[in-house]
Design an enzyme around this catalytic site. Structure first.
Site, PDB file in Angstrom:
ATOM      1  NE  ARG A 103      34.569  47.764  43.693  1.00 18.22           N
ATOM      2  CZ  ARG A 103      34.712  48.871  44.639  1.00 18.22           C
ATOM      3  NH1 ARG A 103      33.764  48.916  45.571  1.00 18.22           N
ATOM      4  NH2 ARG A 103      35.375  49.898  44.268  1.00 18.22           N
ATOM      5  CG  HIS A 119      38.470  46.814  46.576  1.00 20.38           C
ATOM      6  ND1 HIS A 119      38.693  46.522  45.189  1.00 20.38           N
ATOM      7  CD2 HIS A 119      39.452  46.257  47.265  1.00 20.38           C
ATOM      8  CE1 HIS A 119      39.956  45.906  45.116  1.00 20.38           C
ATOM      9  NE2 HIS A 119      40.408  45.652  46.344  1.00 20.38           N
ATOM     10  CE1 TYR A 160      35.023  53.589  46.214  1.00 27.23           C
ATOM     11  CE2 TYR A 160      35.960  53.294  48.323  1.00 27.23           C
ATOM     12  CZ  TYR A 160      35.231  52.810  47.325  1.00 27.23           C
ATOM     13  OH  TYR A 160      35.181  51.449  47.247  1.00 27.23           O
TER      14      TYR A 160
END
Length: 392
Positions: free
Chosen positions: A280, A284, A293
């Site tokens: 990705r 998100h 992260y």
């Protein structure tokens, strides 16, 4: 029929299996420079199909770019992109029949576009206006289309997995030569519905394609913190179904795997699991900040594996596309999407009375009472709601 394990081998000393006992290769056909690997077996694809796939890629990139921007401007409340996962989504959809049923998770709007969902329909849903097929009852990007056999998105993870098993089983009972395809991320595979859905499909021989987009993260949780096993593909083998792991950024590999998965599902009335290894590239969702992260270096590494660029180079190598063609396509869709935004955001919302329709044949007294109280509440606190909220 016996349910005994499928082996007659016996041993006489303790010997354990571990995740290394199962070798799972990854299917790759298309290289980063747009050439194919030596001896690679290509899927069934001609120029017309390739052009439709690429057209969908470009539209999706533009839609994601424009609508994420619209969310940042406060014009819509929420958005999710599929940037970096286009090959997984579009390549698999292109292998299906138009009457095959799609049960998506929430990042598969490209498959809906491939089937013919219009720019106006996308906008009407995201702005929840009176032309929205869902009548304004869903968050943005929670699409659905009965006409295009695309079941409406629901936010809870993995609920679509056992539903897909049932949809495909129902079509089998009706004598239809169609499959259901169910999309989900590797994070959703940690839900109980995943295990129930796959086991039910394998036992009942439901012609379902379970398509896992393993993009490395369940929101912010990396795969190494989600499971210790050999990815998601090993679970398909454990449930007794045909399984394949594929490069999810390779359009041709995804197309080939899904074409053959569909053929197997129909020939044997049996499920298939496809694990697409992808990434990705975006956040998100519009509510997420991936810098918390993962590193910029990691993202830059995966930019080199851009699935749209890889497929574009393959088409250029075949003289099916030019750089000028691509530029015109991007410009056309940027203008089209922007124009559709300006129209959709000005349309009124659905009538308030419609909020209690469609579930029951006739609204119950309790529902009518609640609607009356809602109208009274809005009338009492008009400044707390948009002017269109009390539209009758």
């Amino acid at each position: 029929m016996s349910n005994a394990p499928l082996t007659n081998e016996t041993v006489h000393r303790v010997s354990f299996l571990d995740k290394a006992s199962l070798h799972i290769p990854i299917l790759r056909i298309l290289q980063a420079d747009g050439t194919t690997y030596e001896n690679a077996v290509l899927p069934v694809i001609d120029k017309a199909l390739a052009e439709k796939i690429f057209d969908t890629c470009v539209f999706t990139r533009v839609l994601d770019e424009r609508m994420l921007g619209a969310q940042r401007q406060g014009r819509i409340s929420f958005y999710m992109t599929c940037t970096g996962e286009e090959a997984s989504i579009i390549g698999s959809t292109a292998a299906l029949d138009k009457d095959d049923v799609i049960l998506a998770q929430y990042r598969e709007h490209a498959s809906l576009r491939y089937r013919g969902f219009t720019t106006e329909q996308f906008m009407n849903q995201m702005f929840s206006n009176e032309k929205d097929l869902g009548k304004g009852r869903q968050m943005p990007i929670h699409y659905g289309s009965r006409e295009l056999n695309y079941q409406t998105i629901s936010s809870p993870l993995a609920t679509q997995i056992p539903q897909a098993t049932g949809v495909a089983y129902g079509m089998k009972l009706q004598g239809k030569r169609n499959v259901a395809i169910c999309y989900f991320g590797e994070g959703a595979a940690s839900e109980g519905d995943f295990h129930a859905g796959l086991n039910m499909a394998a036992v009942l021989k439901s012609p379902t394609i379970f398509f896992c987009r393993n993009n490395g993260y369940a929101i912010s949780t990396p795969t190494e913190e989600q499971f210790a096993g050999n990815g998601i593909a090993s679970r398909g083998v454990g449930y007794g179904m045909h399984t394949i792991r594929v490069d999810g950024n390779d359009m041709l590999a995804v197309l080939a795997a899904t074409q053959q998965a569909r053929a197997h599902a129909l020939e044997f009335n049996a499920p298939v699991l496809i694990e697409a290894m992808t990434y990705r590239l975006g956040a998100h969702s519009s509510s997420d900040d991936p810098s918390g992260y993962r590193s910029k270096e990691e993202e830059a590494k995966w930019q080199k594996h851009d699935p749209v660029k890889r497929f574009k180079l393959w088409m250029i190598n075949k003289d099916w596309l030019t750089e000028a063609d691509e530029a015109k396509l991007f410009e056309r869709y940027r203008e089209e999407v922007l124009a559709a935004v300006k129209v959709a955001e000005k349309l009124p919302v659905p009538k308030l009375d419609e909020i209690i329709e469609d579930v029951l044949d006739k609204p119950t007294p309790a529902l009518r009472k609640q609607l009356k109280e809602l109208k009274e509440h809005i009338a009492k606190y008009p400044k707390a709601y948009p002017k269109s909220a009390g539209r009758l």
